[in-house]
Design a protein around this motif. Structure first.
Motif, short mmCIF file in Angstrom:
data_model
loop_
_atom_site.label_atom_id
_atom_site.label_comp_id
_atom_site.label_asym_id
_atom_site.label_seq_id
_atom_site.Cartn_x
_atom_site.Cartn_y
_atom_site.Cartn_z
N VAL A 1 9.47 34.04 -22.93
CA VAL A 1 9.10 32.66 -22.60
C VAL A 1 8.32 32.01 -23.73
CG1 VAL A 1 7.76 31.27 -20.97
CG2 VAL A 1 8.99 33.28 -20.16
N CYS A 2 8.65 30.74 -24.01
CA CYS A 2 7.92 29.98 -25.02
C CYS A 2 7.53 28.65 -24.40
CB CYS A 2 8.86 29.79 -26.20
SG CYS A 2 8.56 28.36 -27.16
N ARG A 3 6.27 28.21 -24.64
CA ARG A 3 5.79 26.97 -24.00
C ARG A 3 5.42 25.93 -25.06
NH1 ARG A 3 2.90 30.93 -21.31
NH2 ARG A 3 3.72 31.34 -19.24
N PRO A 4 6.40 25.17 -25.51
CA PRO A 4 6.10 24.16 -26.53
C PRO A 4 5.24 23.04 -25.97
CG PRO A 4 8.37 23.99 -25.78
CD PRO A 4 7.80 25.16 -25.10
N GLU A 5 4.40 22.48 -26.85
CA GLU A 5 3.53 21.35 -26.44
C GLU A 5 4.05 20.03 -26.97
OE1 GLU A 5 -0.48 21.28 -26.48
OE2 GLU A 5 -0.76 23.32 -25.77
N LYS A 6 4.86 20.10 -28.03
CA LYS A 6 5.38 18.88 -28.63
C LYS A 6 6.89 18.99 -28.70
CE LYS A 6 1.46 18.64 -31.74
NZ LYS A 6 1.13 19.33 -32.97
N ARG A 7 7.52 17.81 -28.81
CA ARG A 7 8.98 17.84 -28.88
C ARG A 7 9.44 18.61 -30.12
NH1 ARG A 7 9.92 11.65 -27.41
NH2 ARG A 7 7.66 11.58 -27.23
N SER A 8 8.67 18.46 -31.22
CA SER A 8 9.08 19.15 -32.46
C SER A 8 9.01 20.67 -32.27
CB SER A 8 8.18 18.72 -33.61
OG SER A 8 6.84 18.98 -33.26
N GLU B 1 9.55 5.57 -19.27
CA GLU B 1 10.04 6.61 -20.18
C GLU B 1 8.97 7.69 -20.24
OE1 GLU B 1 11.21 5.29 -24.07
OE2 GLU B 1 12.24 7.20 -24.46
N CYS B 2 9.36 8.92 -20.07
CA CYS B 2 8.37 10.00 -20.11
C CYS B 2 9.01 11.26 -20.64
CB CYS B 2 7.78 10.23 -18.72
SG CYS B 2 8.98 10.77 -17.51
N GLU B 3 8.13 12.22 -20.97
CA GLU B 3 8.64 13.49 -21.49
C GLU B 3 9.19 14.33 -20.33
OE1 GLU B 3 6.04 14.21 -25.51
OE2 GLU B 3 5.18 14.90 -23.62
N CYS B 4 10.03 15.29 -20.73
CA CYS B 4 10.80 16.04 -19.73
C CYS B 4 9.97 16.87 -18.76
CB CYS B 4 11.77 16.97 -20.44
SG CYS B 4 10.90 18.17 -21.49
N GLY B 5 8.77 17.30 -19.19
CA GLY B 5 7.98 18.17 -18.32
C GLY B 5 7.11 17.41 -17.34
N THR B 6 7.17 16.08 -17.38
CA THR B 6 6.41 15.28 -16.41
C THR B 6 6.94 15.59 -15.01
OG1 THR B 6 6.41 13.54 -18.07
CG2 THR B 6 5.70 12.91 -15.86
N SER B 7 6.02 15.84 -14.09
CA SER B 7 6.50 16.16 -12.74
C SER B 7 6.61 14.88 -11.91
CB SER B 7 5.56 17.14 -12.06
OG SER B 7 4.36 16.49 -11.71
N LEU B 8 7.41 14.94 -10.87
CA LEU B 8 7.53 13.78 -9.97
C LEU B 8 6.17 13.53 -9.32
CD1 LEU B 8 11.04 14.39 -8.35
CD2 LEU B 8 10.46 13.35 -10.55
N ALA B 9 5.38 14.58 -9.10
CA ALA B 9 4.04 14.42 -8.52
C ALA B 9 3.16 13.57 -9.44
CB ALA B 9 3.39 15.78 -8.29
N GLU B 10 3.24 13.82 -10.74
CA GLU B 10 2.42 13.04 -11.69
C GLU B 10 2.84 11.58 -11.69
OE1 GLU B 10 1.28 16.02 -15.26
OE2 GLU B 10 3.40 15.85 -14.86
N ILE B 11 4.12 11.35 -11.53
CA ILE B 11 4.61 9.95 -11.50
C ILE B 11 4.08 9.25 -10.26
CG2 ILE B 11 6.70 8.52 -11.33
CD1 ILE B 11 8.11 10.68 -13.04
N ILE B 12 4.17 9.93 -9.12
CA ILE B 12 3.68 9.33 -7.87
C ILE B 12 2.18 9.06 -7.95
CG2 ILE B 12 3.27 9.79 -5.41
CD1 ILE B 12 5.86 11.43 -5.44
N GLN B 13 1.46 10.05 -8.45
CA GLN B 13 -0.01 9.95 -8.54
C GLN B 13 -0.45 8.67 -9.21
OE1 GLN B 13 -0.92 13.91 -9.88
NE2 GLN B 13 -2.88 13.19 -10.59
N TYR B 14 0.21 8.33 -10.29
CA TYR B 14 -0.19 7.15 -11.06
C TYR B 14 0.50 5.87 -10.58
CZ TYR B 14 -1.43 4.11 -14.86
OH TYR B 14 -1.93 3.06 -15.58
N PHE B 15 1.79 5.97 -10.27
CA PHE B 15 2.55 4.73 -10.04
C PHE B 15 2.59 4.27 -8.58
CE2 PHE B 15 4.04 5.93 -14.24
CZ PHE B 15 3.96 4.71 -14.88
#
Ligand SMILES: Cc1cc2nc3c(=O)[nH]c(=O)nc-3n(C[C@H](O)[C@H](O)[C@H](O)COP(=O)(O)OP(=O)(O)OC[C@H]3O[C@@H](n4cnc5c(N)ncnc54)[C@H](O)[C@@H]3O)c2cc1C
Length: 479
Positions: free
Chosen positions: A42-49, A103-117
């Protein structure tokens, strides 16, 4: 946006759960059904690069992306291969308050979207039965919700996505440009590359409540007749089925159908909560309870499930226009973190099928009857209607019905499900890949008629065969 207190807390929680580790480390991973653990690197990248760097490293024989691991089977597992786990790529990139385009990064969860929006009057256009799903996972499985009969799948609202192809190229795909790749990626279960980010439309809502009509259906025919006659009046429609009922009550259900509630029409007892949420500018989406240990295997058996079903059916009444909070309506299971431990160490599979409109009634009756006679207790059995299928080459929905069943693992499970697969095929249906753990390649190929088109696009994108998963190998999706 990033100073939002709830969001900061959530980020801290993610950091604790997923500590930074740019290198590959070996871990035993499960799907949500905890049916079979597999050893993955398993690898956990923090940035798209860093995602690109992980792919270019050549350290693993193959790679598959993983979101929050809510697919039930082996879709985001890669035994002895690489798993790219970009849950820390969870930044909002841009938002247009006039159109609802996020527009958001791929690891954004639906929970995070609901929380804010949600406090700002926006909700997801399509939501599965859990909000702990990433945007990448939602697109890769082309998820559907209780509104498929009206709105189709998540991909209907995706305007563009940025894909890191297996060859290391970053492609912006839309339904009009690189459209073949777009429609192979939507529902493509991570096999066309890593979705790095996506732009999609949220839906305007006036409150965090849904006005729900409940209807107690005496049997399957009653439930289906009702759904067919009046689903068009509702944004959302779902039926909970008592999967142990037999004979005249086979398929007895509670229909729950609703529309988003206008804030001004909410009764005073919930209006206070609604205004508080809007004033705070954040809504908590965290589970209320946590199941800290596994139940003994077999705790959910025909007797306990029968008792639960009888109580659940008795508790509900046919009532109209009940104001129900979004958490309770969309995500009842999310209240209990790790609820999948209820099935004990042996785990469970979820078996979800779609059946065409023409054969749906007969097919569902046959499958439910076979299940009830098998003595296997399905704790959760859910029926929804599907509208037209979309252009995603491996997308699951087809116009008709879908039935989802949780089935505890136990002796004879695979042969039993093979039998259900054959029945599903005989009725012209298919099994959902995001839930599957058992299907065989020949049955899969017969269920997905656009598989060859998918394979030819996937092959062009991935000539070196870098992308694979345990699911892909089991079903021979890729070579
Ligand atoms: C309680 C519960 C209820 C559910 N209800 C529904 C429902 O109503 N409707 C529905 O459609 N589904 C439903 N699901 C299934 C769930 O929505 C899907 O399995 C979804 O794909 C899970 O997303 P994830 O982020 O957890 O991804 P994972 O489970 O980790 O991965 C799922 C697939 O997505 C791929 N993937 C993940 N991230 C990326 C990425 N960045 N780029 C490319 N590919 C990627 C993986 O390779 C894998 O093939 C439910 C699941 C649970 C646990």
């Amino acid at each position: 946006m990033r100073d939002e207190p709830e969001r900061v807390i959530e980020e801290r929680r993610l950091k604790a759960e997923f500590p930074m580790n740019p290198a590959f480390s070996t871990q035993s991973l499960f799907g949500w059904g905890r049916y079979r653990a597999e050893s993955c690197h398993v690898c956990r990248p923090e940035k798209r690069s860093e995602v690109a760097a992980a792919l270019a490293s050549g350290l693993q024989p193959s790679y598959i992306p993983r979101g929050l691991g809510r697919s039930y089977g082996d879709a985001s597992l890669n035994e002895n291969g690489g798993v790219i786990w970009p849950v820390r790529l969870n930044r909002f990139i841009s938002f247009d308050n006039a159109t609802g385009e996020l527009e958001c990064e791929c690891g954004t969860s639906l929970a995070e979207i609901i929380q804010y929006f949600l406090p700002r009057g926006w909700f997801l256009p399509v939501s599965p039965g859990t909000k702990f799903v990433t945007v990448g996972g939602a697109i890769a499985a082309d998820i559907h919700g209780k509104n498929h009969h009206r709105d189709g799948t998540f991909s209907n609202f995706v305007l563009s996505l940025e894909l890191l192809t297996p060859a290391g190229e970053r492609l912006r795909c839309t339904p009009a440009s690189h459209s073949e790749i777009f429609w192979a990626t939507v529902g493509g279960m991570g096999l066309t590359g890593v979705i790095l980010s996506a732009r999609f439309r949220l839906r305007r809502v006036d409150s965090a409540y849904v006005f729900v009509d409940y209807y107690k259906a005496a049997n399957l025919a009653d439930a289906m007749t009702n759904m067919e006659a009046s689903d068009e009046r509702y944004d959302y429609s779902v039926a909970w089925i008592d999967a142990l009922a037999t004979g005249k009550t086979l398929g007895r259900s509670i229909l729950m159908r609703g529309n988003h509630a206008p804030a001004a029409e909410l009764p005073a007892r919930v209006r206070h909560w609604q205004s508080e949420m809007a004033n705070n500018g954040a809504v908590s989406t965290r589970p209320k309870w946590n199941l800290l240990a596994d139940f003994p295997s077999g705790a959910l058996n025909a007797l306990t499930v029968k008792a639960f079903n009888a109580a659940y059916f008795a508790l509900h009444r046919t009532t109209a226009r009940q104001p129900v909070n979004f958490e309770k309506f969309f995500y009842p299971l999310d209240a209990l973190d790790n609820w999948n431990r209820m099935y004990g160490k042996r785990g469970f599979v979820q078996y979800q099928i779609a059946l065409p409109q023409a054969s749906g009634r007969e097919g569902l009756r046959a499958v439910l009857d076979r299940l009830a006679r098998s003595g296997r207790a399905s704790f959760l059995a859910v029926l929804k209607r599907f509208g037209e299928s979309g252009p995603g080459l491996l997308s699951f929905p087809l116009r008709g019905y879908t039935l989802a069943l949780d089935i505890p693992a136990g002796r004879g499970l695979a042969p039993f499900l093979y039998e259900l697969d054959r029945m599903t095929l005989d009725y012209g249906g298919r099994v959902y890949l995001a839930k599957d753990a058992i299907l065989r390649p020949e049955d899969f190929a017969a269920m997905y008629p656009r598989l060859d088109d998918f394979r030819s696009i996937q092959r062009k994108l991935d000539p070196k065969r870098l992308f694979s998963s345990s699911l892909a190998r089991r079903l021979k999706i890729v070579g």
